[in-house]
Every structure is written in structure tokens, then in C-alpha cells.
Motif scaffolding. Structure first.
Motif, short mmCIF file in Angstrom:
data_model
loop_
_atom_site.label_atom_id
_atom_site.label_comp_id
_atom_site.label_asym_id
_atom_site.label_seq_id
_atom_site.Cartn_x
_atom_site.Cartn_y
_atom_site.Cartn_z
N ARG A 107 0.86 -1.18 0.00
CA ARG A 107 0.00 0.00 0.00
C ARG A 107 0.90 1.23 0.00
NH1 ARG A 107 -1.81 3.33 4.11
NH2 ARG A 107 -0.89 1.94 5.69
N GLU A 108 0.73 2.09 -1.01
CA GLU A 108 1.58 3.28 -1.09
C GLU A 108 1.18 4.28 0.00
OE1 GLU A 108 3.65 6.23 -4.35
OE2 GLU A 108 1.94 4.99 -4.97
N ALA A 129 7.01 5.45 -1.32
CA ALA A 129 7.10 4.42 -0.28
C ALA A 129 5.82 3.59 -0.25
CB ALA A 129 7.35 5.05 1.08
N TRP A 130 6.00 2.31 0.06
CA TRP A 130 4.90 1.37 0.20
C TRP A 130 5.09 0.57 1.48
CZ3 TRP A 130 7.59 2.56 -4.10
CH2 TRP A 130 6.88 2.94 -5.26
N THR A 131 4.00 0.24 2.12
CA THR A 131 4.08 -0.61 3.30
C THR A 131 3.47 -1.97 3.01
OG1 THR A 131 1.94 0.18 4.16
CG2 THR A 131 3.94 1.31 4.91
N ALA A 132 4.00 -2.96 3.69
CA ALA A 132 3.41 -4.29 3.76
C ALA A 132 3.30 -4.60 5.24
CB ALA A 132 4.31 -5.31 3.06
N GLU A 133 2.61 -5.62 5.58
CA GLU A 133 2.49 -5.96 7.00
C GLU A 133 3.86 -6.30 7.55
OE1 GLU A 133 -0.06 -8.89 9.97
OE2 GLU A 133 -0.47 -8.87 7.82
N GLY A 134 4.39 -5.41 8.39
CA GLY A 134 5.69 -5.66 9.01
C GLY A 134 6.87 -5.01 8.34
N GLY A 135 6.64 -4.20 7.29
CA GLY A 135 7.80 -3.62 6.63
C GLY A 135 7.44 -2.49 5.69
N VAL A 136 8.48 -1.83 5.15
CA VAL A 136 8.31 -0.72 4.23
C VAL A 136 9.36 -0.82 3.14
CG1 VAL A 136 9.76 0.82 5.63
CG2 VAL A 136 8.11 1.80 4.03
N GLY A 144 23.29 10.42 -9.54
CA GLY A 144 23.17 10.60 -10.98
C GLY A 144 21.77 10.38 -11.52
N GLY A 145 20.77 10.39 -10.64
CA GLY A 145 19.40 10.17 -11.07
C GLY A 145 19.01 8.72 -11.21
N ARG A 146 19.88 7.79 -10.80
CA ARG A 146 19.52 6.38 -10.90
C ARG A 146 18.41 6.06 -9.89
NH1 ARG A 146 24.82 3.55 -7.96
NH2 ARG A 146 24.24 4.18 -5.84
N LEU A 147 17.63 5.04 -10.18
CA LEU A 147 16.54 4.62 -9.31
C LEU A 147 17.10 3.68 -8.25
CD1 LEU A 147 13.48 4.85 -8.84
CD2 LEU A 147 13.21 2.79 -10.24
N GLU A 148 16.87 4.02 -6.96
CA GLU A 148 17.43 3.25 -5.84
C GLU A 148 16.31 2.75 -4.94
OE1 GLU A 148 21.52 5.98 -5.61
OE2 GLU A 148 20.08 6.03 -3.97
N VAL A 149 16.59 1.68 -4.21
CA VAL A 149 15.61 1.07 -3.31
C VAL A 149 16.23 0.84 -1.94
CG1 VAL A 149 16.19 -1.28 -4.06
CG2 VAL A 149 13.97 -0.84 -2.99
N SER A 150 15.42 0.98 -0.91
CA SER A 150 15.81 0.56 0.44
C SER A 150 14.58 -0.03 1.12
CB SER A 150 16.37 1.73 1.26
OG SER A 150 15.39 2.74 1.42
N VAL A 151 14.81 -0.88 2.10
CA VAL A 151 13.70 -1.51 2.81
C VAL A 151 13.98 -1.51 4.29
CG1 VAL A 151 13.14 -3.03 0.86
CG2 VAL A 151 14.65 -3.85 2.66
N GLU A 152 12.93 -1.67 5.06
CA GLU A 152 13.07 -1.85 6.49
C GLU A 152 12.00 -2.84 6.96
OE1 GLU A 152 12.89 1.10 10.28
OE2 GLU A 152 14.45 1.46 8.78
N VAL A 153 12.42 -3.77 7.79
CA VAL A 153 11.52 -4.82 8.30
C VAL A 153 11.43 -4.67 9.82
CG1 VAL A 153 11.17 -7.31 8.55
CG2 VAL A 153 12.09 -6.37 6.41
N ALA A 169 9.69 -7.35 -4.53
CA ALA A 169 8.52 -6.57 -4.92
C ALA A 169 8.93 -5.26 -5.58
CB ALA A 169 7.64 -6.30 -3.70
N ALA A 170 10.01 -4.65 -5.09
CA ALA A 170 10.47 -3.38 -5.65
C ALA A 170 10.80 -3.51 -7.13
CB ALA A 170 11.68 -2.88 -4.88
N ARG A 171 11.25 -4.67 -7.56
CA ARG A 171 11.57 -4.88 -8.97
C ARG A 171 10.31 -4.82 -9.83
NH1 ARG A 171 15.19 -10.06 -9.77
NH2 ARG A 171 15.29 -9.12 -11.87
N HIS A 172 9.17 -5.21 -9.27
CA HIS A 172 7.90 -5.12 -9.99
C HIS A 172 7.38 -3.68 -10.04
CE1 HIS A 172 7.16 -9.49 -10.37
NE2 HIS A 172 7.79 -9.57 -9.20
#
Length: 221
Positions: A107-108, A129-136, A144-153, A169-172
């Protein structure tokens, strides 16, 4: 003239800089984005400082030439020269986007108070940002404008594969190569990214424009 983004885009396609033992100095993509990016037997330094000064200082480092760009002596000199602070040395990973919807329900959100989101907004643009049960899971445009991801559980739900599910999931959610920076000592996070199909291409150390007295940042993934 080749830019840092050109080099990173090529690395995402599997085309790495030549393993020739050289160091390449390129201009910073922005005032925010400076750092040292190490590939196999080739290092790229993104800085607006005089390249001649960089090469002369590297030669003065009392160590193997391949190790000099990430040697503490050289980094201290570079920080003194630029007035910047060093982040941590992270493994640099990349993955291709995946079609379809994520397997985990997301859920965004736009909750700026979440520490992971606030952290990302201090270092990236166009943060989502998106949340799932227990994480984000958080994405944004970084170096350089590249697309980056981070997560927290959340601590209470760790060790059950949620971290791996979130980075997969971030790859989707992406429509271009997706980058991640992970501290090599954060073995749990590193295993999650590798299991989700992210490929290691090198390491990086960012030089932040904040005062050096601000201290170290935490690992970004």
C-alpha cells in the motif's frame, strides 16, 4: 565526455569499466552527488575537484594503486579538500525490473514521519514508499538520477523472508534498472538482495555535503 550516469547505466547492462587498474575522474552529477565507485580493477571518482590534484594525491598514497582510492589516507585528504563527510563503504547492487504485480501486498503511503522515508528524502529525489504488513519499501532517485531502493523490516517479523519479498517486490514497481547499496557487514540484508536477484557490480562510498562533524550515517538498505 562520459558521465557517472553513463558508467552506471553501462554497469546495469553488464558492461563494467575496463579492469585496467586505472582511476577515472568524472564531474559530480550534482552538488549533492560525489563519491568513490570501485569496480573490478577500476575506480571512478565523482568530484568537481581538479583531476590533477586527485591523481597526484592518489600517487602519494602509501599503498597498492588499486586500493588507493578507498584508502583512509586518500579519503581523509579528499574530505579535507572538499569539506565533505564520508558515508559508509557499501556494496553496489543492481537488478532489472520485473513484469506484473508484486507477490506481496503493498500500500503506497506518504508518511514523512517514518524514519526510513525521512532518511531517503534527505538523500534522494522523487521518493515513493509502500508498506506491507511488518515492513516498508522505499524508492527514489539517488546518485546521478539512478533509481534506488531501500527496505526496512520490523524487528518482530524478521527471519521469515519478508525482507527478500520486499526487495523482490520493488523490482515489480520499477520500469528501469533498480539499484541498492548495502553495507557488506549487514549480511542479512545482503543475502536478501542476492536471493531476490540483485547483482553485485562494485562498491561505493558517498561524500556528503553535510558538515563532517555530523558523524556517520546508518546503512542505507
Amino acid at each position: 565526455m562520459e558521465t557517472l550516469r553513463d558508467i552506471l547505466d553501462a554497469a546495469a547492462r553488464g558492461v563494467l569499466p575496463p579492469a585496467d587498474g586505472a582511476t577515472t575522474v568524472v564531474a559530480q552529477p550534482s552538488h549533492r552527488d560525489a563519491g568513490v565507485f570501485a569496480f573490478t580493477a577500476h575506480t571512478v571518482i565523482a568530484t568537481d575537484e581538479d583531476p590533477d590534484w586527485v591523481y597526484e594525491t592518489l600517487r602519494a598514497a602509501d599503498c597498492d594503486a588499486l586500493a588507493a582510492p578507498l584508502n583512509p589516507w586518500f579519503l581523509a585528504a579528499l574530505m579535507e579538500r572538499t569539506g565533505r563527510a564520508a558515508e559508509t563503504v557499501d556494496a553496489m547492487l543492481v537488478a532489472d525490473p520485473l513484469p506484473g504485480a508484486p507477490e506481496v501486498a503493498l500500500r503506497e503511503i506518504e508518511d514523512a514521519d517514518h524514519p526510513r522515508i525521512g532518511y531517503a528524502r534527505g538523500r534522494r529525489d522523487d521518493v515513493r514508499a509502500w508498506t506491507a504488513e511488518g515492513g516498508v519499501v522505499v524508492t527514489g532517485r539517488g546518485i546521478g538520477g539512478r533509481l534506488e531502493v531501500s527496505v526496512e523490516v520490523d524487528e518482530g517479523v524478521r527471519h521469515h523472508g519478508l525482507g527478500r519479498s520486499l526487495v523482490a517486490a520493488a523490482r515489480h514497481l520499477a520500469d528501469e534498472p533498480l539499484w541498492a547499496q548495502v553495507s557488506p557487514g549487514n549480511a542479512r540484508s545482503l543475502r536478501a538482495f542476492l536471493a531476490a536477484g540483485y547483482r553485485p557490480v562494485g562498491s561505493e562510498l558517498l561524500l556528503s555535503a553535510r558538515p563532517r562533524s555530523a558523524g556517520c550515517s546508518r546503512s542505507r538498505s
